[in-house]
Design a protein around this motif. Structure first.
Motif, PDB file in Angstrom:
ATOM      1  N   ASP A 199       1.538   0.279  -4.359  1.00 32.35           N
ATOM      2  CA  ASP A 199       2.569  -0.720  -4.049  1.00 32.35           C
ATOM      3  C   ASP A 199       3.374  -1.111  -5.282  1.00 32.35           C
ATOM      4  N   GLN A 200       2.698  -1.364  -6.385  1.00 29.25           N
ATOM      5  CA  GLN A 200       3.397  -1.815  -7.587  1.00 29.25           C
ATOM      6  C   GLN A 200       4.301  -0.725  -8.156  1.00 29.25           C
ATOM      7  N   ILE A 201       3.859   0.522  -8.062  1.00 31.46           N
ATOM      8  CA  ILE A 201       4.707   1.621  -8.533  1.00 31.46           C
ATOM      9  C   ILE A 201       5.958   1.723  -7.680  1.00 31.46           C
ATOM     10  N   LEU A 202       5.806   1.602  -6.366  1.00 28.68           N
ATOM     11  CA  LEU A 202       6.974   1.655  -5.480  1.00 28.68           C
ATOM     12  C   LEU A 202       7.922   0.494  -5.740  1.00 28.68           C
ATOM     13  N   GLN A 203       7.368  -0.682  -5.980  1.00 21.74           N
ATOM     14  CA  GLN A 203       8.222  -1.833  -6.272  1.00 21.74           C
ATOM     15  C   GLN A 203       9.003  -1.606  -7.561  1.00 21.74           C
ATOM     16  N   GLU A 204       8.354  -0.976  -8.529  1.00 21.21           N
ATOM     17  CA  GLU A 204       9.013  -0.742  -9.813  1.00 21.21           C
ATOM     18  C   GLU A 204      10.101   0.320  -9.699  1.00 21.21           C
ATOM     19  N   VAL A 205       9.820   1.433  -9.003  1.00 22.32           N
ATOM     20  CA  VAL A 205      10.798   2.517  -8.969  1.00 22.32           C
ATOM     21  C   VAL A 205      12.008   2.179  -8.100  1.00 22.32           C
ATOM     22  N   PHE A 206      11.809   1.339  -7.055  1.00 23.12           N
ATOM     23  CA  PHE A 206      12.935   0.967  -6.199  1.00 23.12           C
ATOM     24  C   PHE A 206      13.555  -0.387  -6.573  1.00 23.12           C
ATOM     25  N   LYS A 207      12.846  -1.171  -7.404  1.00 25.03           N
ATOM     26  CA  LYS A 207      13.309  -2.506  -7.799  1.00 25.03           C
ATOM     27  C   LYS A 207      13.578  -3.384  -6.574  1.00 25.03           C
ATOM     28  N   VAL A 208      12.560  -3.485  -5.713  1.00 28.45           N
ATOM     29  CA  VAL A 208      12.662  -4.280  -4.491  1.00 28.45           C
ATOM     30  C   VAL A 208      11.448  -5.188  -4.382  1.00 28.45           C
ATOM     31  N   GLU A 209      11.501  -6.111  -3.416  1.00 27.19           N
ATOM     32  CA  GLU A 209      10.398  -7.032  -3.187  1.00 27.19           C
ATOM     33  C   GLU A 209       9.245  -6.325  -2.467  1.00 27.19           C
ATOM     34  N   PHE A 210       8.072  -6.980  -2.517  1.00 28.50           N
ATOM     35  CA  PHE A 210       6.890  -6.382  -1.912  1.00 28.50           C
ATOM     36  C   PHE A 210       7.030  -6.215  -0.400  1.00 28.50           C
ATOM     37  N   ASN A 211       7.734  -7.147   0.245  1.00 31.76           N
ATOM     38  CA  ASN A 211       7.876  -7.030   1.697  1.00 31.76           C
ATOM     39  C   ASN A 211       8.664  -5.778   2.086  1.00 31.76           C
ATOM     40  N   ILE A 212       9.615  -5.370   1.230  1.00 31.03           N
ATOM     41  CA  ILE A 212      10.358  -4.134   1.495  1.00 31.03           C
ATOM     42  C   ILE A 212       9.458  -2.928   1.272  1.00 31.03           C
ATOM     43  N   VAL A 213       8.568  -3.018   0.277  1.00 32.79           N
ATOM     44  CA  VAL A 213       7.607  -1.939   0.042  1.00 32.79           C
ATOM     45  C   VAL A 213       6.711  -1.757   1.268  1.00 32.79           C
ATOM     46  N   ASN A 214       6.293  -2.855   1.879  1.00 35.70           N
ATOM     47  CA  ASN A 214       5.462  -2.765   3.082  1.00 35.70           C
ATOM     48  C   ASN A 214       6.205  -2.066   4.214  1.00 35.70           C
ATOM     49  N   GLN A 215       7.495  -2.401   4.348  1.00 34.54           N
ATOM     50  CA  GLN A 215       8.300  -1.746   5.381  1.00 34.54           C
ATOM     51  C   GLN A 215       8.501  -0.264   5.060  1.00 34.54           C
ATOM     52  N   LEU A 216       8.642   0.041   3.761  1.00 35.73           N
ATOM     53  CA  LEU A 216       8.822   1.418   3.336  1.00 35.73           C
ATOM     54  C   LEU A 216       7.613   2.260   3.727  1.00 35.73           C
ATOM     55  N   LYS A 217       6.441   1.696   3.569  1.00 38.14           N
ATOM     56  CA  LYS A 217       5.220   2.417   3.915  1.00 38.14           C
ATOM     57  C   LYS A 217       5.027   2.534   5.423  1.00 38.14           C
ATOM     58  N   GLY A 218       5.554   1.594   6.183  1.00 37.11           N
ATOM     59  CA  GLY A 218       5.507   1.664   7.639  1.00 37.11           C
ATOM     60  C   GLY A 218       4.126   1.609   8.236  1.00 37.11           C
ATOM     61  N   GLN A 219       3.181   0.927   7.578  1.00 41.47           N
ATOM     62  CA  GLN A 219       1.805   0.944   8.045  1.00 41.47           C
ATOM     63  C   GLN A 219       1.628   0.271   9.404  1.00 41.47           C
ATOM     64  N   LYS A 220       2.473  -0.714   9.715  1.00 37.96           N
ATOM     65  CA  LYS A 220       2.368  -1.425  10.992  1.00 37.96           C
ATOM     66  C   LYS A 220       3.383  -0.931  12.015  1.00 37.96           C
ATOM     67  N   ASP A 221       4.043   0.145  11.717  1.00 37.39           N
ATOM     68  CA  ASP A 221       5.060   0.704  12.608  1.00 37.39           C
ATOM     69  C   ASP A 221       4.379   1.607  13.636  1.00 37.39           C
ATOM     70  N   ASN A 222       4.492   1.266  14.904  1.00 37.87           N
ATOM     71  CA  ASN A 222       3.843   2.058  15.953  1.00 37.87           C
ATOM     72  C   ASN A 222       4.854   2.715  16.891  1.00 37.87           C
ATOM     73  N   ARG A 223       6.046   3.002  16.378  1.00 36.02           N
ATOM     74  CA  ARG A 223       7.113   3.542  17.222  1.00 36.02           C
ATOM     75  C   ARG A 223       7.088   5.068  17.328  1.00 36.02           C
ATOM     76  N   GLY A 224       6.269   5.757  16.543  1.00 43.67           N
ATOM     77  CA  GLY A 224       6.316   7.206  16.522  1.00 43.67           C
ATOM     78  C   GLY A 224       7.415   7.698  15.610  1.00 43.67           C
ATOM     79  N   PHE A 225       7.824   8.970  15.762  1.00 49.44           N
ATOM     80  CA  PHE A 225       8.843   9.492  14.851  1.00 49.44           C
ATOM     81  C   PHE A 225      10.209   9.652  15.512  1.00 49.44           C
ATOM     82  N   ILE A 226      10.337   9.228  16.784  1.00 49.55           N
ATOM     83  CA  ILE A 226      11.647   9.090  17.422  1.00 49.55           C
ATOM     84  C   ILE A 226      11.771   7.624  17.812  1.00 49.55           C
ATOM     85  N   VAL A 227      12.579   6.871  17.089  1.00 53.07           N
ATOM     86  CA  VAL A 227      12.622   5.416  17.257  1.00 53.07           C
ATOM     87  C   VAL A 227      13.964   5.002  17.865  1.00 53.07           C
TER      88      VAL A 227
END
Length: 486
Positions: free
Chosen positions: A241-269
């Motif tokens: 998480d911290q590496i992603l926050q550093e390379v994109f210069k974004v907040e942690f909540n955006i990093v969570n969305q980037l990872k999509g761990q709670k996304d249950n839509r599949g790959f056609i959204v």
């Protein structure tokens, strides 16, 4: 004077040597690439070929993906390809991904927007709007080009580039996709791997039942099924998480969305709010000589229509038509080392017996049905039956095939594992029989000279043969079919 002439000729000779060596090296590289399809190939003995329905399905929020899951040493595995069919609902977005092997897509139904991003290419598209209260134009977004596609189009998706697609139409999009896992671009093994860059593609399987990793029925020589479709998180999920926050210069909540761990839509959204700049008028790629510009990866065409009757290569008003798309017509196919063919047969018409000289042919029936006979080198028929709409069948390289349309006619698309696939005719005006002397034909088949002449000349049509009555011409055709396929 001789010395001066020699001094002038020496650089010229060196240029010719360099040019010759360069051309030879390029030819050698091309041969190595084509031969790379044999890398890791097992010893395939095709005893039986099947007309197949997809045997696995994955459900997403805005669409369905179906797969022809192959067995070890079956015809799909031996051809070194995998096949999928995606149905994308209105406002459905197929999430961005890259793959380890090139894909060739045929648009069976619908129209939409395709985007492909290539490393090192410029962002040539700009979305803009009026600046609030200032009357000045402000650029809001820059991105690589996107384009529209429609029914009948072929889309070329090179390995390693990032691709996405969106349905902005009023009807579902249906795409049939060939994945060339034996392509030189796939250097790890012969398994297809799709790397998603967004979402959490843990789609739920429905409908066809869970295929087992070990396939029963060992007497047929079919072993493990290949299950390599990704059903896990996108690739960002594996980074800290911290590496992603550093390379994109974004907040942690955006990093969570980037990872999509709670996304249950599949790959056609579903994407209701979607506005991408697209040129209003786009001309489709037509056949043209190479000039080097189209072959620049940043500006190359990735799409061409293959279903337009005006672009047919072969047309018989009583039988149907054939259209081919190869590396000469769409240069990106030289890189992918793939080509395609669109076929239309009218009621009871026949596609003359033929074989593919330098490629496998993977046929998907888009409408109607046809009877196929496929014969291998020892004269054994490995398939004799009807192929229906929505079914897939593989014709291996050099296996002879004849096709006769049913009462409703037949339409299909064939993917071929060579950028310049060559078909050899066994009957008709362009067949090998026309190239043989009558004496050779008569003695080879133990028939009279008159019968040999009938075999050679009774059918004046070339590739697509119109249905005929029980005439002498039909008897000649039946005689040939009995010789070739009995």
């Amino acid at each position: 004077m001789a010395s001066a002439l020699s001094s002038r000729l020496l650089p010229l000779g060196l240029c010719f040597i360099v040019l010759f060596n360069g051309c030879f090296a390029q030819l050698e590289r091309s041969q190595q690439q084509k031969q790379s399809r044999l890398r890791g190939r097992s010893d395939c003995q095709i005893d039986r070929i099947s007309a197949r329905e997809p045997n696995r399905v994955l459900q997403s929020e805005a669409g369905v993906s179906e797969f022809w899951v192959s067995d070890e040493n079956d015809e799909l595995d031996c051809a070194g390809v995998e096949v999928a069919r995606h149905t994308i609902n209105t406002k459905g977005l197929f999430l961005p991904f890259y793959a380890n092997a090139p894909e060739l897509v045929y648009v069976v139904r619908g129209s939409g927007i395709q985007g492909s991003a290539f490393p090192g290419c410029p962002e040539t598209f700009e979305s803009s709007s009026e600046g609030a209260g200032r009357g000045k134009e402000q650029f809001l977004d820059r991105h690589q080009k996107v384009f529209r596609y429609k029914e009948g189009d072929i889309l070329a998706l090179p390995a390693g580039a990032v691709h996405w697609t969106y349905n902005d139409g009023d009807t579902q999009i249906v795409l049939i996709v060939l994945r060339d896992t034996s392509n030189v671009a796939n250097q790890l093994d012969r398994n297809f791997r799709k790397f998603f860059l967004a979402g959490n593609p843990q789609s739920q399987q429905v409908g066809y039942g869970q295929p087992e990793r070990e396939h029963a029925g060992g007497s047929g020589g079919w072993g493990k099924q290949k299950l390599h479709e990704q059903e896990s998180s996108n690739i960002f999920n594996g980074f800290d998480d911290q590496i992603l926050q550093e390379v994109f210069k974004v907040e942690f909540n955006i990093v969570n969305q980037l990872k999509g761990q709670k996304d249950n839509r599949g790959f056609i959204v579903r994407a209701d709010n979607f506005d991408v700049l697209i040129p209003e008028k786009q001309e489709y790629q037509r056949s043209s000589p190479r000039n080097g510009i189209e072959e620049n990866i940043c500006s190359t065409e990735l799409r061409a229509n293959i279903a337009d009757p005006d672009r047919a290569d072969v047309y018989n008003p009583r039988g149907g038509r054939l259209s081919s798309l190869n590396g000469h017509k769409l240069p990106i196919l030289n890189w992918l080392q793939l080509s395609a063919e669109k076929g239309v047969l009218y009621k009871n018409a026949v596609l003359a017996p033929n074989y593919n000289l330098n490629s496998h042919s993977i046929i998907y029936v888009t409408s109607g049905n046809s009877r196929l006979q496929i014969v291998r080198n020892d004269g054994t028929a490995v398939f004799d039956g009807f192929v229906q709409q929505g079914q897939l069948i593989v014709v291996p390289q050099n296996f002879a095939v004849v096709k006769k349309a049913g009462e409703q006619g037949c339409e299909w698309v064939a993917f071929k594992t060579n950028d310049n696939a060559i078909t050899t005719q066994l009957a008709g005006r362009f067949s090998f029989l026309r190239a043989l002397p009558e004496e050779v034909v008569a003695n080879s088949y133990e028939i009279s000279r008159e019968q040999a002449k009938e075999l050679k000349y009774n059918r004046q049509e070339g590739v697509v043969l119109s249905p005929t009555s029980g005439s002498t011409r039909q008897k000649g055709m039946n005689a040939l079919l009995n010789v070739l396929f009995s």
